[in-house]
Design a protein around this motif. Structure first.
Motif, PDB file in Angstrom:
ATOM      1  N   GLU A 196     -98.405  27.442  30.109  1.00 57.07           N
ATOM      2  CA  GLU A 196     -97.190  28.053  30.367  1.00 57.07           C
ATOM      3  C   GLU A 196     -97.482  29.460  30.957  1.00 57.07           C
ATOM      4  N   HIS A 197     -96.500  29.981  31.547  1.00 55.28           N
ATOM      5  CA  HIS A 197     -96.539  31.215  32.261  1.00 55.28           C
ATOM      6  C   HIS A 197     -95.390  32.105  31.714  1.00 55.28           C
ATOM      7  N   LEU A 248     -98.455  32.051  20.268  1.00 51.12           N
ATOM      8  CA  LEU A 248     -98.980  32.454  21.859  1.00 51.12           C
ATOM      9  C   LEU A 248     -99.947  31.442  22.257  1.00 51.12           C
ATOM     10  N   ARG A 290     -92.335  32.446  22.997  1.00 48.18           N
ATOM     11  CA  ARG A 290     -92.544  31.043  22.015  1.00 48.18           C
ATOM     12  C   ARG A 290     -92.315  31.813  20.628  1.00 48.18           C
ATOM     13  N   GLN A 297     -88.874  41.451  27.516  1.00 47.02           N
ATOM     14  CA  GLN A 297     -89.919  40.903  28.133  1.00 47.02           C
ATOM     15  C   GLN A 297     -89.564  40.463  29.581  1.00 47.02           C
ATOM     16  N   GLU A 311    -100.729  38.606  31.672  1.00 49.08           N
ATOM     17  CA  GLU A 311    -101.641  37.529  32.325  1.00 49.08           C
ATOM     18  C   GLU A 311    -102.549  38.194  33.584  1.00 49.08           C
ATOM     19  N   PHE A 369     -93.857  33.002  29.062  1.00 51.11           N
ATOM     20  CA  PHE A 369     -93.077  32.233  27.831  1.00 51.11           C
ATOM     21  C   PHE A 369     -92.842  33.368  26.688  1.00 51.11           C
ATOM     22  N   ASP A 412     -96.635  36.979  28.395  1.00 53.23           N
ATOM     23  CA  ASP A 412     -96.416  35.925  27.600  1.00 53.23           C
ATOM     24  C   ASP A 412     -96.240  36.534  25.884  1.00 53.23           C
ATOM     25  N   CYS A 413     -95.230  36.044  25.404  1.00 57.82           N
ATOM     26  CA  CYS A 413     -95.147  36.552  23.972  1.00 57.82           C
ATOM     27  C   CYS A 413     -94.997  35.464  23.026  1.00 57.82           C
ATOM     28  N   GLY A 443     -98.568  28.257  23.553  1.00 57.88           N
ATOM     29  CA  GLY A 443     -97.771  28.204  25.046  1.00 57.88           C
ATOM     30  C   GLY A 443     -99.160  28.451  26.050  1.00 57.88           C
ATOM     31  N   ARG A 444    -100.135  29.091  25.601  1.00 55.38           N
ATOM     32  CA  ARG A 444    -101.406  29.284  26.427  1.00 55.38           C
ATOM     33  C   ARG A 444    -102.042  27.994  26.858  1.00 55.38           C
ATOM     34  N   GLN A 486     -97.031  38.823  34.542  1.00 60.25           N
ATOM     35  CA  GLN A 486     -96.666  37.626  33.599  1.00 60.25           C
ATOM     36  C   GLN A 486     -96.537  38.220  32.457  1.00 60.25           C
TER      37      GLN A 486
END
Length: 250
Positions: A115-116, A107, A120, A72, A6, A118, A84-85, A110-111, A82
């Protein structure tokens, strides 16, 4: 698995991203990880394991997933970034494209929920994973069937009906709360609600109607975030059979 940073470009993190995952695979004899970058994101390919085989292999898959989640958290802490996965389901090698699309959907899920940091899983995206199970084409068909008339109206009139509908659904049709979010009068929200009901020819007080509409709104947001269709688009969508992306046909 797809990875987004991010706070930094993947080009700035590529060496550390690849090196840390190769070191991780080196530490575990049964871990095979293939990290690379793809279209501005990190991509990790793991060997496919048939989930219908013996429990030992299913345990191995679960262990790999936990290992990646630990990576992660460690990578985020060490690099102060940050991460994100999104993780797709296990498929055999000829269906690798399917796992990639599932990771993209996870992905984007979550975006679009803002969310930050994360991690998922596609299988944990609830009803949306079932909607996307038939591929992008069927997900788009569901979205268009539920929201097409609304999106067409917004596109022709530069309206805000979709945004209003989303907030109404999220606030359980609290007109005052929705109006505050949109910086408009509550009577304006009531007018828009009536217009939405008229366009969609649905009873917005029906819980089943609200459920389907909220699912369709989320699908539309995810398709936009996946760059499969532009915001507000209501035409046809076709997936490339041999490509990594979906194309929008005008």
């Amino acid at each position: 698995m797809l990875v987004d940073f991010e706070d930094q470009s993947i080009s700035d993190m590529e060496v550390d991203f690849t090196g840390s995952l190769l070191q991780l695979a080196h530490r575990y004899a049964d871990a095979i990880l293939c990290p690379l970058t793809w279209q501005g994101r990190g991509l990790v390919i793991m060997p496919d394991v048939d989930s219908n085989l013996e429990p030992a292999l299913r345990d191995h898959t679960a262990g790999m997933q936990q290992m990646l989640q630990d990576w992660q958290q460690d990578f985020s802490k060490r690099h102060q970034v940050q991460v994100d996965c999104g993780l797709g389901s296990v498929h055999k090698l000829p269906e690798l494209q399917r796992s990639y699309q599932e990771a993209r959907m996870a992905l984007s899920y979550g975006r679009t929920k803002h969310e930050h940091g994360f991690f998922r899983y596609y299988e944990d995206c609830g009803i949306l994973s079932n909607i996307f199970a038939g591929g992008v084409e069927s997900a788009f068909a569901f979205c268009r069937s539920a929201l097409g008339r609304l999106l067409e109206y917004d596109g022709e009139n530069e309206g805000d009906l979709l945004a209003t509908l989303k907030l109404l659904l999220e606030t359980n049709f609290n007109y005052s709360a929705t109006a505050a979010e949109l910086f408009v009068h509550a009577n304006t929200v009531r007018y828009r609600s009536d217009k939405i009901e008229q366009l969609l020819m649905r009873d917005l007080s029906d819980p089943d109607v609200r459920f389907n509409l909220y699912a369709a709104v989320r699908v539309q947001e995810i398709l936009v975030d996946m760059h499969i269709l532009p915001d507000g688009y209501v035409g046809k969508v076709h997936e490339k059979v041999h490509g990594s992306e979906a194309a929008v046909n005008h």
